[in-house]
Design a protein around this motif. Structure first.
Motif, short mmCIF file in Angstrom:
data_model
loop_
_atom_site.label_atom_id
_atom_site.label_comp_id
_atom_site.label_asym_id
_atom_site.label_seq_id
_atom_site.Cartn_x
_atom_site.Cartn_y
_atom_site.Cartn_z
N ARG A 1 -12.27 -34.12 40.91
CA ARG A 1 -13.44 -33.24 41.02
C ARG A 1 -13.16 -32.05 41.94
O ARG A 1 -13.55 -30.92 41.66
CB ARG A 1 -14.64 -34.03 41.52
N ARG A 2 -12.46 -32.31 43.04
CA ARG A 2 -12.13 -31.21 43.95
C ARG A 2 -11.22 -30.20 43.27
O ARG A 2 -11.36 -28.98 43.44
CB ARG A 2 -11.47 -31.75 45.22
N LEU B 1 -13.53 -40.44 34.42
CA LEU B 1 -14.54 -39.59 35.05
C LEU B 1 -15.81 -39.55 34.20
O LEU B 1 -16.92 -39.57 34.73
CB LEU B 1 -13.97 -38.18 35.24
N SER B 2 -15.65 -39.52 32.88
CA SER B 2 -16.82 -39.56 31.99
C SER B 2 -17.58 -40.87 32.13
O SER B 2 -18.81 -40.90 32.10
CB SER B 2 -16.39 -39.36 30.53
N THR B 3 -16.84 -41.96 32.27
CA THR B 3 -17.48 -43.27 32.44
C THR B 3 -18.34 -43.28 33.70
O THR B 3 -19.47 -43.79 33.70
CB THR B 3 -16.43 -44.38 32.48
N ASP B 4 -17.81 -42.70 34.77
CA ASP B 4 -18.60 -42.61 36.00
C ASP B 4 -19.81 -41.69 35.82
O ASP B 4 -20.92 -42.01 36.25
CB ASP B 4 -17.71 -42.10 37.14
N ALA B 5 -19.58 -40.54 35.18
CA ALA B 5 -20.69 -39.59 34.98
C ALA B 5 -21.81 -40.21 34.16
O ALA B 5 -22.99 -39.92 34.39
CB ALA B 5 -20.17 -38.33 34.30
N ALA B 6 -21.45 -41.05 33.20
CA ALA B 6 -22.44 -41.72 32.35
C ALA B 6 -22.96 -43.01 32.99
O ALA B 6 -23.74 -43.73 32.37
CB ALA B 6 -21.83 -42.03 30.99
N ARG B 7 -22.45 -43.27 34.20
CA ARG B 7 -22.80 -44.51 34.92
C ARG B 7 -22.52 -45.73 34.05
O ARG B 7 -23.31 -46.67 33.95
CB ARG B 7 -24.27 -44.45 35.38
N GLY B 8 -21.34 -45.67 33.43
CA GLY B 8 -20.90 -46.77 32.59
C GLY B 8 -20.33 -47.90 33.41
O GLY B 8 -20.03 -47.76 34.60
N SER B 9 -20.12 -49.01 32.74
CA SER B 9 -19.62 -50.22 33.40
C SER B 9 -18.10 -50.26 33.37
O SER B 9 -17.46 -49.82 32.40
CB SER B 9 -20.18 -51.46 32.69
N ASP B 10 -17.51 -50.82 34.43
CA ASP B 10 -16.07 -51.06 34.42
C ASP B 10 -15.73 -52.50 34.03
O ASP B 10 -14.57 -52.88 33.98
CB ASP B 10 -15.45 -50.72 35.78
N ALA C 1 -17.26 -31.34 31.43
CA ALA C 1 -18.52 -32.06 31.20
C ALA C 1 -18.66 -33.26 32.15
O ALA C 1 -19.74 -33.50 32.71
CB ALA C 1 -18.60 -32.52 29.75
N ALA C 2 -17.57 -33.99 32.35
CA ALA C 2 -17.62 -35.16 33.23
C ALA C 2 -17.84 -34.76 34.67
O ALA C 2 -18.62 -35.39 35.40
CB ALA C 2 -16.32 -35.95 33.08
N ALA C 3 -17.17 -33.69 35.11
CA ALA C 3 -17.38 -33.21 36.48
C ALA C 3 -18.82 -32.74 36.67
O ALA C 3 -19.45 -33.02 37.70
CB ALA C 3 -16.40 -32.08 36.79
N GLN C 4 -19.34 -32.04 35.67
CA GLN C 4 -20.74 -31.57 35.72
C GLN C 4 -21.69 -32.76 35.77
O GLN C 4 -22.67 -32.75 36.53
CB GLN C 4 -21.04 -30.70 34.50
N GLY C 5 -21.42 -33.77 34.98
CA GLY C 5 -22.27 -34.96 34.98
C GLY C 5 -22.32 -35.63 36.34
O GLY C 5 -23.39 -36.03 36.82
N CYS C 6 -21.14 -35.75 36.97
CA CYS C 6 -21.11 -36.35 38.31
C CYS C 6 -21.88 -35.50 39.31
O CYS C 6 -22.58 -36.02 40.19
CB CYS C 6 -19.66 -36.53 38.76
#
Length: 512
Positions: free
Chosen positions: A467-468, A225-234, A445-450
């Motif tokens: 997230r839900r 979730l943090s990776t997504d929030a930071a718009r990181g690469s997979d 933090a990750a949910a907030q970032g998203c």
């Protein structure tokens, strides 16, 4: 509904010990009873020969050369219990104490300890009726067995000390009689058989292992979730990368992270036009760090699975030859090493999670509003939760120093090298609590970032379920508010396993 677990001595699964730790009630496989009876009979035959045998008709430890007359054998066993019940500190948690009792029950039932059937049956009955001895948690050096804590357990069985019943401490004799049980009268060798062994250290190590397993799974979810929030690469999770390195944990972890992020619209929106070529290590190297932690936890699990099915008191009775052999199975070095491995894994899981929190609150790295608040300056947002996570991680770093490399001579140098497994294992639950809070802060933090990314972009199906779940307990942070209740609510999701379960039917890596 109460779950019941049947203990087959020498063949109890890790899943069964986990179930007992989580509240299942153990009982003994009746097939073990003949071996127990024959072992007790062997002790009687050995005594009849009139020879000095350590722990049966001699003193203990440095006093092993002192011969004890037949008329004093019962007093000898009672004395060792009372004299060794010298523990201090807070009582063991009830679930860990019950796990210790179950481990001792399974060990005695292998027919190598020379105890009476009545002794094993009393231990089993106490577990069935919810009678838990009050056992101070400090006082063992992990050899010659966990003497002090096991002495407190045994003292309760003979009617001395206290027993918890439905959370209320009562005098041991009173509690036993109210439950329809009689205090035990110890026979030859029985006090020593009950006191000797690694069950306290092993119970605490298993407790730490089971908590670490759940926290590892939760941290994989929050890491994705943090990776997504930071718009990181997979891309760093591509299976070809990890196949070349060949570590099983790394391969499994990368596959899980890919599955968690698959289908994320947030990730898809940044496949082009993002000038960042590589992500920081806390995102990019998750498979390498978390995979190594998984491999380490599995190695510890294998050691503890073996230990929990062994016999670790002394001397050991071999009924087929009517022999009592004195050795050193009580030395808890394997448990100490396993506990140190678990501590290292707990420390590193938290360390990399805290770095992801730090990344998310930094607008230069995350490209999100500073400290994850829509109005930075007026609001501090996640500024201090990150500080809290840093404090907890540093505390765990200090606690992760190996315990097994320490030793201090005891018993007038008779026991001149000890394992320190007891406190090495006992620290794991407090380290786990620290880690649970760190992962909880990352979850928030990750949910907030998203949420702050906006543009109607959704994450993957598993991460949207996460997230839900978070938002059902903790609303998005718009303006500063009392933060501690939010962390507490998120920590409950992490510690209970509800967070890990939210990504079902995706299966997260487990110990076994």
């Amino acid at each position: 509904m109460t779950e019941f677990v049947v203990l087959e001595p020498g063949a109890v699964s890790l899943a069964a010990w986990r179930a007992i730790y989580r509240g299942a009630v153990p009982s003994l496989d009746p097939a073990a009873l003949p071996a127990i009876a024959e072992s007790a009979a062997a002790v009687r035959r050995i005594l009849a020969r009139g020879e000095p045998v350590y722990g049966i008709n001699t003193g203990f430890g440095k006093l092993a050369s002192v011969r004890i007359g037949e008329a004093d054998l019962e007093t000898l066993q009672r004395n060792i219990v009372l004299s060794h019940a010298a523990g201090v500190g807070e009582p063991m948690p009830v679930n860990v104490a019950r796990l210790m009792m179950a481990l001792k029950l399974a060990s005695l039932a292998q027919g190598a300890s020379g105890v009476q059937l009545e002794t094993v049956q009393l231990l089993e009955a106490m577990l069935l009726r919810g009678l838990t001895p009050v056992v101070p948690a400090q006082g063992s050096v992990g050899a010659s067995g966990d003497l002090a804590p096991l002495a407190h357990m045994t003292a309760a069985m003979i009617g001395v000390g206290e027993i918890l019943v439905d959370g209320v401490a009562k005098g041991a004799e009173e509690a036993l009689r109210e439950a329809g049980l009689e205090p035990l009268t110890l026979g030859p060798k029985e006090g020593l058989a009950l006191l000797n062994g690694t069950q306290f250290s092993t119970a605490n190590a298993l407790a730490g292992l089971f908590e670490a397993e759940r926290l590892f799974q939760s941290a994989l979810v929050t890491g994705a979730l943090s990776t997504d929030a930071a718009r990181g690469s997979d891309t760093p999770f591509d299976p070809r990368i990890h196949a070349l390195r060949r570590h099983t944990g790394q391969i499994e972890t990368a596959a899980t992270l890919r599955a968690l992020m698959e289908g994320s619209a947030i990730r898809a929106s940044h496949r082009t036009g993002d000038e960042r070529v590589q992500d920081p290590y806390c995102l990019r190297c998750q498979p390498q760090v978390m995979g190594a932690a998984l491999d380490l936890l599995r190695q510890a699990a294998a050691t503890l699975a073996t230990e929990s099915n062994g016999v670790s008191d002394n001397p050991l009775i071999f009924a087929d030859a009517d022999e009592a052999l004195s050795g050193g199975n009580f030395h808890a070095e394997p448990v100490a090493f396993a506990a140190d491995m678990i501590a290292l894994a707990l420390c590193e899981i938290g360390s990399i999670a805290e770095r992801r929190i730090s990344l998310l609150v930094d607008p230069v790295l995350s490209l999100l509003p500073a400290f994850l608040t829509p109005k930075p300056g007026l609001n501090s947002g996640f500024m201090i939760p990150q500080v809290t996570a840093a404090a907890l991680v540093s505390e765990n770093k200090q606690r992760a120093t190996p315990a097994s490399v320490d030793s201090i001579p005891t018993s007038a140098n008779q026991e001149d090298h000890v394992s320190m497994a007891a406190h090495g294992a006992r620290r794991l639950l407090s380290m786990s609590q620290n880690l649970a809070n760190v992962v909880a802060i990352e979850l928030l933090a990750a949910a907030q970032g998203c949420d702050l990314i906006g543009n109607g972009l959704a994450s993957s199906e598993p991460l949207e379920a996460v997230r839900r779940l978070v938002r059902s307990r903790v609303p998005t942070l718009v303006d500063d508010r009392h933060f501690s209740p939010d962390i507490l609510a998120a920590c409950e999701l992490v510690a209970t396993g509800e967070l890990a379960e939210a990504v079902a039917p995706l299966t997260l890596p487990a110990l076994a």
